[in-house]
Design a protein around this motif. Structure first.
Motif, PDB file in Angstrom:
ATOM      1  N   THR A  42       0.909   2.603   8.995  1.00 23.75           N
ATOM      2  CA  THR A  42       0.865   2.795   7.546  1.00 23.75           C
ATOM      3  C   THR A  42      -0.027   3.976   7.180  1.00 23.75           C
ATOM      4  O   THR A  42       0.357   4.833   6.376  1.00 23.75           O
ATOM      5  CB  THR A  42       0.342   1.520   6.863  1.00 23.75           C
ATOM      6  OG1 THR A  42       1.193   0.441   7.210  1.00 23.75           O
ATOM      7  CG2 THR A  42       0.294   1.683   5.365  1.00 23.75           C
ATOM      8  N   ALA A  43      -1.205   4.029   7.785  1.00 24.27           N
ATOM      9  CA  ALA A  43      -2.127   5.134   7.509  1.00 24.27           C
ATOM     10  C   ALA A  43      -1.524   6.470   7.939  1.00 24.27           C
ATOM     11  O   ALA A  43      -1.647   7.474   7.229  1.00 24.27           O
ATOM     12  CB  ALA A  43      -3.456   4.894   8.211  1.00 24.27           C
ATOM     13  N   LEU A  44      -0.866   6.493   9.089  1.00 21.93           N
ATOM     14  CA  LEU A  44      -0.240   7.736   9.554  1.00 21.93           C
ATOM     15  C   LEU A  44       0.894   8.180   8.639  1.00 21.93           C
ATOM     16  O   LEU A  44       1.035   9.370   8.355  1.00 21.93           O
ATOM     17  CB  LEU A  44       0.279   7.558  10.980  1.00 21.93           C
ATOM     18  CG  LEU A  44      -0.757   7.621  12.083  1.00 21.93           C
ATOM     19  CD1 LEU A  44      -0.134   7.277  13.421  1.00 21.93           C
ATOM     20  CD2 LEU A  44      -1.394   8.999  12.138  1.00 21.93           C
ATOM     21  N   ILE A  45       1.693   7.252   8.183  1.00 17.07           N
ATOM     22  CA  ILE A  45       2.803   7.594   7.293  1.00 17.07           C
ATOM     23  C   ILE A  45       2.259   8.195   5.997  1.00 17.07           C
ATOM     24  O   ILE A  45       2.751   9.233   5.531  1.00 17.07           O
ATOM     25  CB  ILE A  45       3.662   6.350   7.007  1.00 17.07           C
ATOM     26  CG1 ILE A  45       4.419   5.949   8.257  1.00 17.07           C
ATOM     27  CG2 ILE A  45       4.637   6.610   5.855  1.00 17.07           C
ATOM     28  CD1 ILE A  45       5.044   4.583   8.171  1.00 17.07           C
ATOM     29  N   MET A  73       9.225   4.157   5.263  1.00 15.02           N
ATOM     30  CA  MET A  73       8.794   2.863   4.718  1.00 15.02           C
ATOM     31  C   MET A  73       9.230   1.710   5.606  1.00 15.02           C
ATOM     32  O   MET A  73       8.658   0.620   5.535  1.00 15.02           O
ATOM     33  CB  MET A  73       9.382   2.655   3.321  1.00 15.02           C
ATOM     34  CG  MET A  73       8.718   3.485   2.263  1.00 15.02           C
ATOM     35  SD  MET A  73       7.239   2.744   1.686  1.00 15.02           S
ATOM     36  CE  MET A  73       7.696   2.287   0.060  1.00 15.02           C
ATOM     37  N   ALA A  74      10.228   1.920   6.448  1.00 12.61           N
ATOM     38  CA  ALA A  74      10.747   0.851   7.301  1.00 12.61           C
ATOM     39  C   ALA A  74      10.023   0.754   8.643  1.00 12.61           C
ATOM     40  O   ALA A  74      10.290  -0.173   9.402  1.00 12.61           O
ATOM     41  CB  ALA A  74      12.233   1.068   7.539  1.00 12.61           C
ATOM     42  N   ILE A  75       9.120   1.667   8.943  1.00 11.64           N
ATOM     43  CA  ILE A  75       8.457   1.650  10.250  1.00 11.64           C
ATOM     44  C   ILE A  75       7.561   0.424  10.443  1.00 11.64           C
ATOM     45  O   ILE A  75       7.662  -0.240  11.484  1.00 11.64           O
ATOM     46  CB  ILE A  75       7.708   2.979  10.482  1.00 11.64           C
ATOM     47  CG1 ILE A  75       8.720   4.108  10.654  1.00 11.64           C
ATOM     48  CG2 ILE A  75       6.802   2.895  11.704  1.00 11.64           C
ATOM     49  CD1 ILE A  75       8.119   5.489  10.727  1.00 11.64           C
ATOM     50  N   PRO A  76       6.668   0.067   9.510  1.00 15.46           N
ATOM     51  CA  PRO A  76       5.857  -1.142   9.736  1.00 15.46           C
ATOM     52  C   PRO A  76       6.673  -2.435   9.893  1.00 15.46           C
ATOM     53  O   PRO A  76       6.380  -3.223  10.800  1.00 15.46           O
ATOM     54  CB  PRO A  76       4.941  -1.185   8.512  1.00 15.46           C
ATOM     55  CG  PRO A  76       4.818   0.236   8.109  1.00 15.46           C
ATOM     56  CD  PRO A  76       6.172   0.818   8.353  1.00 15.46           C
ATOM     57  N   PRO A  77       7.712  -2.688   9.099  1.00  9.53           N
ATOM     58  CA  PRO A  77       8.522  -3.879   9.374  1.00  9.53           C
ATOM     59  C   PRO A  77       9.236  -3.808  10.727  1.00  9.53           C
ATOM     60  O   PRO A  77       9.437  -4.826  11.383  1.00  9.53           O
ATOM     61  CB  PRO A  77       9.535  -3.913   8.230  1.00  9.53           C
ATOM     62  CG  PRO A  77       8.889  -3.173   7.134  1.00  9.53           C
ATOM     63  CD  PRO A  77       8.079  -2.106   7.796  1.00  9.53           C
ATOM     64  N   PHE A  78       9.587  -2.603  11.153  1.00  8.96           N
ATOM     65  CA  PHE A  78      10.213  -2.446  12.464  1.00  8.96           C
ATOM     66  C   PHE A  78       9.225  -2.803  13.578  1.00  8.96           C
ATOM     67  O   PHE A  78       9.598  -3.435  14.565  1.00  8.96           O
ATOM     68  CB  PHE A  78      10.727  -1.015  12.631  1.00  8.96           C
ATOM     69  CG  PHE A  78      11.474  -0.794  13.907  1.00  8.96           C
ATOM     70  CD1 PHE A  78      12.683  -1.422  14.137  1.00  8.96           C
ATOM     71  CD2 PHE A  78      10.964   0.037  14.881  1.00  8.96           C
ATOM     72  CE1 PHE A  78      13.369  -1.225  15.320  1.00  8.96           C
ATOM     73  CE2 PHE A  78      11.633   0.245  16.062  1.00  8.96           C
ATOM     74  CZ  PHE A  78      12.850  -0.388  16.282  1.00  8.96           C
ATOM     75  N   ILE A  79       7.966  -2.432  13.409  1.00  4.03           N
ATOM     76  CA  ILE A  79       6.934  -2.813  14.377  1.00  4.03           C
ATOM     77  C   ILE A  79       6.779  -4.338  14.399  1.00  4.03           C
ATOM     78  O   ILE A  79       6.622  -4.940  15.466  1.00  4.03           O
ATOM     79  CB  ILE A  79       5.602  -2.115  14.063  1.00  4.03           C
ATOM     80  CG1 ILE A  79       5.729  -0.605  14.275  1.00  4.03           C
ATOM     81  CG2 ILE A  79       4.469  -2.666  14.930  1.00  4.03           C
ATOM     82  CD1 ILE A  79       4.540   0.191  13.819  1.00  4.03           C
ATOM     83  N   ALA A  80       6.852  -4.973  13.239  1.00  6.56           N
ATOM     84  CA  ALA A  80       6.779  -6.436  13.177  1.00  6.56           C
ATOM     85  C   ALA A  80       7.971  -7.068  13.895  1.00  6.56           C
ATOM     86  O   ALA A  80       7.811  -8.081  14.591  1.00  6.56           O
ATOM     87  CB  ALA A  80       6.724  -6.899  11.727  1.00  6.56           C
ATOM     88  N   LEU A  81       9.134  -6.484  13.770  1.00  9.63           N
ATOM     89  CA  LEU A  81      10.313  -6.978  14.460  1.00  9.63           C
ATOM     90  C   LEU A  81      10.153  -6.856  15.972  1.00  9.63           C
ATOM     91  O   LEU A  81      10.496  -7.778  16.726  1.00  9.63           O
ATOM     92  CB  LEU A  81      11.552  -6.209  13.997  1.00  9.63           C
ATOM     93  CG  LEU A  81      12.855  -6.546  14.697  1.00  9.63           C
ATOM     94  CD1 LEU A  81      13.325  -7.918  14.252  1.00  9.63           C
ATOM     95  CD2 LEU A  81      13.894  -5.495  14.404  1.00  9.63           C
ATOM     96  N   ILE A  82       9.613  -5.734  16.428  1.00 14.89           N
ATOM     97  CA  ILE A  82       9.362  -5.550  17.853  1.00 14.89           C
ATOM     98  C   ILE A  82       8.367  -6.594  18.348  1.00 14.89           C
ATOM     99  O   ILE A  82       8.537  -7.162  19.432  1.00 14.89           O
ATOM    100  CB  ILE A  82       8.854  -4.122  18.135  1.00 14.89           C
ATOM    101  CG1 ILE A  82       9.957  -3.106  17.860  1.00 14.89           C
ATOM    102  CG2 ILE A  82       8.359  -3.990  19.576  1.00 14.89           C
ATOM    103  CD1 ILE A  82       9.494  -1.676  17.905  1.00 14.89           C
ATOM    104  N   VAL A 123       0.837  -1.206   0.000  1.00 12.40           N
ATOM    105  CA  VAL A 123       0.000   0.000   0.000  1.00 12.40           C
ATOM    106  C   VAL A 123       0.867   1.250   0.000  1.00 12.40           C
ATOM    107  O   VAL A 123       0.610   2.198  -0.756  1.00 12.40           O
ATOM    108  CB  VAL A 123      -0.975  -0.018   1.200  1.00 12.40           C
ATOM    109  CG1 VAL A 123      -1.618   1.329   1.420  1.00 12.40           C
ATOM    110  CG2 VAL A 123      -2.033  -1.088   1.007  1.00 12.40           C
ATOM    111  N   MET A 124       1.901   1.258   0.829  1.00  5.58           N
ATOM    112  CA  MET A 124       2.779   2.438   0.850  1.00  5.58           C
ATOM    113  C   MET A 124       3.516   2.612  -0.470  1.00  5.58           C
ATOM    114  O   MET A 124       3.698   3.736  -0.936  1.00  5.58           O
ATOM    115  CB  MET A 124       3.768   2.345   2.009  1.00  5.58           C
ATOM    116  CG  MET A 124       3.161   2.655   3.348  1.00  5.58           C
ATOM    117  SD  MET A 124       4.361   2.921   4.656  1.00  5.58           S
ATOM    118  CE  MET A 124       5.187   1.362   4.731  1.00  5.58           C
ATOM    119  N   ALA A 125       3.932   1.523  -1.088  1.00  5.00           N
ATOM    120  CA  ALA A 125       4.615   1.622  -2.378  1.00  5.00           C
ATOM    121  C   ALA A 125       3.669   2.164  -3.449  1.00  5.00           C
ATOM    122  O   ALA A 125       4.061   3.002  -4.268  1.00  5.00           O
ATOM    123  CB  ALA A 125       5.160   0.260  -2.787  1.00  5.00           C
TER     124      ALA A 125
END
Length: 88
Positions: free
Chosen positions: A79-82, A43-52, A25-27
């Protein structure tokens, strides 16, 4: 079909699907909708949340904080906020 339903109940699969949808969606928004592309760091924030989430799941397996749906919602909200904040 039964095996697929069991597979989708896995918290790891749920988080991976949410992260994948988020990146797609972001892409799309970055390429087609927004005036300028979204940078690499947002773009790296959602995968970072998944890592956490994966780290929290390893440390607190049976606790409420390790519930997958909380983290799926967090990934989708991020994602929506970004997208929203980048459009201004």
């Amino acid at each position: 079909m039964k095996k697929l339903k069991e597979l989708l109940k896995s918290p790891h699969i749920q988080i991976a699907l949410a992260t994948g949808v988020s990146i797609i969606v972001m892409a799309y928004f970055s390429k087609r909708v927004l005036a300028e592309p979204i940078g690499y760091l947002p773009m790296a924030i959602p995968p970072f949340i998944a890592l956490i989430y994966e780290n929290v799941l390893n440390k607190h397996k049976k606790k409420k904080v390790a519930t997958a749906w909380y983290w799926v919602i967090a990934i989708l909200v991020a994602t929506a906020l970004i997208i929203t904040l980048h459009s201004f």
